[in-house]
Design an enzyme around this catalytic site. Structure first.
Site, PDB file in Angstrom:
ATOM      1  N   SER A  88       0.835  -1.197   0.000  1.00  0.00           N
ATOM      2  CA  SER A  88       0.000   0.000   0.000  1.00  0.00           C
ATOM      3  C   SER A  88       0.874   1.253   0.000  1.00  0.00           C
ATOM      4  O   SER A  88       1.688   1.435  -0.899  1.00  0.00           O
ATOM      5  CB  SER A  88      -0.959  -0.042   1.189  1.00  0.00           C
ATOM      6  OG  SER A  88      -1.950   0.939   1.088  1.00  0.00           O
ATOM      7  N   ASP A 124      -9.084  -4.374  -5.826  1.00  0.00           N
ATOM      8  CA  ASP A 124      -8.319  -3.353  -5.110  1.00  0.00           C
ATOM      9  C   ASP A 124      -8.462  -2.017  -5.839  1.00  0.00           C
ATOM     10  O   ASP A 124      -8.393  -1.959  -7.074  1.00  0.00           O
ATOM     11  CB  ASP A 124      -6.846  -3.769  -5.072  1.00  0.00           C
ATOM     12  CG  ASP A 124      -6.014  -2.974  -4.080  1.00  0.00           C
ATOM     13  OD1 ASP A 124      -6.138  -1.739  -4.037  1.00  0.00           O
ATOM     14  OD2 ASP A 124      -5.226  -3.599  -3.338  1.00  0.00           O
ATOM     15  N   HIS A 129      -8.192  -4.517  -1.092  1.00  0.00           N
ATOM     16  CA  HIS A 129      -6.926  -3.936  -0.655  1.00  0.00           C
ATOM     17  C   HIS A 129      -6.518  -4.444   0.731  1.00  0.00           C
ATOM     18  O   HIS A 129      -7.295  -4.390   1.683  1.00  0.00           O
ATOM     19  CB  HIS A 129      -7.039  -2.408  -0.625  1.00  0.00           C
ATOM     20  CG  HIS A 129      -5.746  -1.717  -0.368  1.00  0.00           C
ATOM     21  ND1 HIS A 129      -4.725  -1.724  -1.285  1.00  0.00           N
ATOM     22  CD2 HIS A 129      -5.287  -1.025   0.711  1.00  0.00           C
ATOM     23  CE1 HIS A 129      -3.699  -1.050  -0.799  1.00  0.00           C
ATOM     24  NE2 HIS A 129      -4.016  -0.622   0.411  1.00  0.00           N
TER      25      HIS A 129
END
Length: 332
Positions: free
Chosen positions: A175, A270, A300
């Site tokens: 991320s 995602d 995600h």
């Protein structure tokens, strides 16, 4: 703006179904609520409560040891944790050194968030360093990036002390940690800094712009909604994206040649899917050996919040297998 208010998120586009083992999990996860000072403080506290050294080591106490250390950073000492095998069975010249950079939208999180690579310590004998960095909006980009680059420099300079081969240095993050890992790799290339053996980018946030089809398609799913992403982007990159450049938003880099071999994975559900696919294509275009995995129906951070789901185990195994093959090329 409160990212937890569902009416702020547009109706989702037509989309494939979520992985059945993940379909319900996201409903119990708070979203990246960082739009106001109060929301951000509460979310930071939530992450610090969940992601601790004790929780990170759970089940691995017999195989992995940790050490706390302050390392130098551009604005002062940065707290770091070093993980090593309890019983090292590999020779020093083959031991990887891994800089792990945590996620959290560049505005929250700590060094234990998203630390899914302790299997590399157990299996490969890797030495893993994970360090704190300054957070937005108190410290927008490039502060988090410069802190992370300083951690890489420190790790490279102390390879002998830490017990790994300096030619086996890898950077990884998920991320926002993937944002910083990719940026650090570009800085190392352009500043003639530490030589990287590889980079592992897990569902990385690589672009400051939010107008991607996957953002609209899955922008109603925790832990990162479209509204969350707009807030976090403003905090990290500035209201006018004045802090976005080729290092802080790597999709802006015109040339990716010279980067190390890359493993990149992302879920099909995602919000960062499309920017990650674009980055992988750019890496291939510029001659970088790149392996891409897209996990069907995965949202995600799926492996962090649902680590025992079969698809999470598959993702972890694929990353470990890539690392094995990366270092087995020495013996080919």
């Amino acid at each position: 703006m409160s990212a937890s208010v569902s009416t702020s998120t547009p109706a989702p586009m037509v989309r494939p179904a979520l992985d059945p083992d993940l379909a319900a999990v996201h409903r119990g996860i708070p979203t990246l609520d960082v739009g106001t000072d109060e929301e951000r403080a509460a979310y930071r506290e939530f992450l610090h409560t969940i992601f601790t050294l004790q929780n990170t080591l759970r089940g691995k106490e017999e195989t992995v040891v940790s050490e706390e250390r302050d390392i130098p950073g551009p604005a002062g000492p940065m707290r770091a944790t070093i993980f090593r095998p309890k019983h090292q069975t590999h020779s020093v010249d083959e031991i990887p050194g891994v800089l792990h950079i945590h996620g959290g939208g560049l505005s929250s999180g700590n060094r234990y968030l998203g630390l899914t690579v302790l299997d590399w310590v157990e299996t490969l004998g890797a030495v893993v360093v994970t360090a704190e960095y300054r957070l937005a909006p108190e410290h927008p980009h490039p502060a988090p990036l410069e802190d992370s680059y300083a951690a890489l420099q420190w790790m490279s300079a102390h390879a002998a002390e830490l017990g790994f081969s300096p030619r086996n240095l890898v950077v990884t993050g998920g991320s926002a940690g993937g944002n910083l890992a990719a940026g650090v790799a570009l800085l190392a290339r352009d500043r003639q800094g530490p030589t990287l053996r590889g980079q592992v980018l897990m569902y990385p946030w690589l672009d400051d712009r939010t107008d991607w089809p996957s953002v609209h398609q899955y922008g109603d799913i925790a832990p990162v909604t479209e509204a969350d992403l707009l807030d976090a982007s403003t905090l990290a990159f500035g209201a006018n994206h004045e802090h976005a450049d080729l290092y802080t938003a790597p999709t802006r880099a015109p040339d990716l040649s010279g980067l190390p071999p890359t493993f990149l994975d992302v879920g099909a559900a995602d919000v960062f899917r499309d920017q990650d696919l674009a980055y992988a294509a750019a890496l291939w275009r510029d001659g970088v050996a790149t392996e891409l995995h897209v996990w069907p129906g995965a949202w995600h951070g799926f492996d962090v919040f649902a680590p025992d789901a079969p698809i999470s185990r598959r993702a972890g195994a694929a990353r470990l297998d890539w690392m094995r093959r990366l270092f087995s090329s020495d013996r080919a």
